[in-house]
Design a protein around this motif. Structure first.
Motif, short mmCIF file in Angstrom:
data_model
loop_
_atom_site.label_atom_id
_atom_site.label_comp_id
_atom_site.label_asym_id
_atom_site.label_seq_id
_atom_site.Cartn_x
_atom_site.Cartn_y
_atom_site.Cartn_z
N ALA A 134 0.85 -1.19 0.00
CA ALA A 134 0.00 0.00 0.00
C ALA A 134 0.89 1.24 0.00
CB ALA A 134 -0.91 0.00 1.22
N PRO A 135 0.52 2.28 -0.75
CA PRO A 135 1.36 3.49 -0.79
C PRO A 135 1.42 4.16 0.58
CG PRO A 135 -0.74 3.87 -1.90
CD PRO A 135 -0.68 2.40 -1.62
N THR A 136 2.60 4.72 0.87
CA THR A 136 2.84 5.45 2.10
C THR A 136 3.33 6.83 1.77
OG1 THR A 136 3.50 3.39 3.22
CG2 THR A 136 4.12 5.46 4.27
N ARG A 137 2.63 7.85 2.24
CA ARG A 137 3.06 9.21 1.99
C ARG A 137 4.13 9.61 3.00
NH1 ARG A 137 2.97 14.46 2.96
NH2 ARG A 137 2.58 15.92 1.23
N LEU A 138 5.20 10.21 2.51
CA LEU A 138 6.27 10.72 3.36
C LEU A 138 6.53 12.17 3.05
CD1 LEU A 138 9.02 7.92 3.14
CD2 LEU A 138 7.40 8.28 5.01
N ALA A 139 7.07 12.89 4.00
CA ALA A 139 7.69 14.18 3.73
C ALA A 139 9.13 13.92 3.33
CB ALA A 139 7.63 15.06 4.96
N ALA A 140 9.71 14.82 2.56
CA ALA A 140 11.07 14.62 2.06
C ALA A 140 12.05 14.34 3.18
CB ALA A 140 11.51 15.83 1.25
N HIS A 141 11.90 15.01 4.32
CA HIS A 141 12.87 14.82 5.41
C HIS A 141 12.70 13.48 6.11
CE1 HIS A 141 9.41 16.55 7.59
NE2 HIS A 141 9.86 15.89 8.65
N GLU A 142 11.65 12.71 5.78
CA GLU A 142 11.45 11.39 6.37
C GLU A 142 12.01 10.27 5.51
OE1 GLU A 142 7.24 12.05 8.74
OE2 GLU A 142 7.16 11.81 6.55
N LEU A 143 12.37 10.56 4.28
CA LEU A 143 12.78 9.50 3.35
C LEU A 143 14.08 8.84 3.78
CD1 LEU A 143 12.35 7.94 0.73
CD2 LEU A 143 13.50 9.82 -0.49
N GLY A 144 15.05 9.62 4.23
CA GLY A 144 16.34 9.05 4.62
C GLY A 144 16.21 8.06 5.75
N ARG A 145 15.38 8.36 6.73
CA ARG A 145 15.20 7.44 7.85
C ARG A 145 14.51 6.16 7.40
NH1 ARG A 145 14.09 12.37 10.43
NH2 ARG A 145 11.84 12.05 10.62
N ALA A 146 13.58 6.27 6.45
CA ALA A 146 12.95 5.08 5.90
C ALA A 146 13.99 4.22 5.19
CB ALA A 146 11.83 5.47 4.95
#
Length: 326
Positions: free
Chosen positions: A306-318
């Motif tokens: 399922a798609p998960t919306r992130l903010a740009a600053h959350e992508l690195g931690r993911a």
């Protein structure tokens, strides 16, 4: 609290980037050294999915993206702080884990401050975990002072346009195909350490009016278009030509990671939507979010997450979480 103080000793606001603080990237070392994946994170210039707002775009224009998304560990829309330009805002958010508001008055050019001091980052977290860290940007290194910023963010090596030739251009800039070849060469180099490669592409950078549309490619991009193209499709056709190259780059990187001697993790996202005012006025204006995905060589079958919306600053931690998941 000003950024100068945050850079020296991250405070409450900078605590949102806690995953990149020294000693707190614990997910990666949980894996044995030989099992730590190569990690490639691509910030692709103006990458978006125009099929969401333009029904005239060929459905197969992003075939590699569509296939990868079905097999991705995580995918969705990325809330980016830029529209059509100001790449560095999205880039900084991804690398530092800080939202633009955390930079206060410096949010429109945070690299002005980062060029003067070290700062906790995604690259530094990977380097602390034993990775060789490389930033690849096929453009002059001094633009936005990246030649100073990237070492301060934990990159061992910065590869700029000097590593390419005029033959590597596709349109006005170094093409995504040439960048993919360079990444493949890095992955093939003998080194006991895993690689973290952060890539900032240039091929689809505007202004799109600097080159004419190509009639021979319309069947693969705008199949119903007539010739000569109407004004609202001229820049769109140029954009779609290069978007197909971005999609081909994704396929090439998957193959290169699959051939490497250790597992591979690939992140891919857009920094902002393209500047296409005539097309937006005729069709519709996109929301301004960019697609992203995280894919692993270990994932061979479709999982349709399922798609998960992130903010740009959350992508690195993911990305860090998936790098340590095994």
């Amino acid at each position: 609290m000003g950024l100068r103080r945050r850079a020296a000793a991250p405070g409450a606001a900078a605590g949102r980037g806690v995953a990149f603080r020294r000693g707190q990237q614990a997910a990666i070392p949980q894996l044995p050294a030989a099992e730590r994946p190569h990690v490639v994170l691509v910030q692709n210039e103006s990458f978006s999915d125009p099929r969401t707002w333009c029904s005239d775009v060929a459905q197969g224009v992003l075939s590699h993206w569509d296939d990868t998304r079905r097999r991705a560990l995580q995918h969705g829309l990325l809330g980016v702080p830029a529209w059509g330009a100001n790449t560095v805002r999205t880039e900084c958010a991804v690398l530092t884990g800080l939202a633009p508001a955390d930079w206060g008055i410096h949010q429109f050019n945070p690299y002005r401050s980062l060029s003067r001091r070290a700062f906790p980052s995604l690259a530094a977290a990977f380097r602390e975990a034993g990775y060789r860290t490389v930033c690849l940007h096929p453009y002059p290194a001094r633009f936005y002072s990246r030649h100073r910023v990237m070492p301060h963010l934990g990159f061992d090596t910065f590869i700029d346009d000097q590593a390419f030739s005029a033959a590597d251009k596709n349109g006005q800039y170094i093409g995504d195909a040439a960048v993919a070849r360079k990444i493949s060469q890095l992955l093939a180099e003998p080194d006991e350490r895993p690689l973290f490669i952060f890539v900032i592409t240039m091929e689809n950078h505007g202004p799109l009016g600097l080159e004419p549309p190509r009639r021979d490619l319309l069947a693969d991009t705008l199949p119903g278009a007539g010739w000569p193209l109407p004004e609202h499709q001229r820049h769109l056709a140029v954009y779609l030509r290069h978007l197909r190259e971005a999609d081909a780059m994704l396929g090439a990187l998957k193959r290169a990671l699959g051939q490497a001697p250790r597992p591979g993790l690939l992140g891919f996202y857009g920094d902002h939507v393209p500047i296409l005012p005539e097309a937006y006025a005729y069709y519709s204006r996109p929301a301004g979010e960019s697609p992203y995905m995280i894919w692993s060589t270990r994932q061979t079958s479709a999982i349709d997450a399922a798609p998960t919306r992130l903010a740009a600053h959350e992508l690195g931690r993911a990305l860090l979480r998936h790098a340590g998941a095994g």
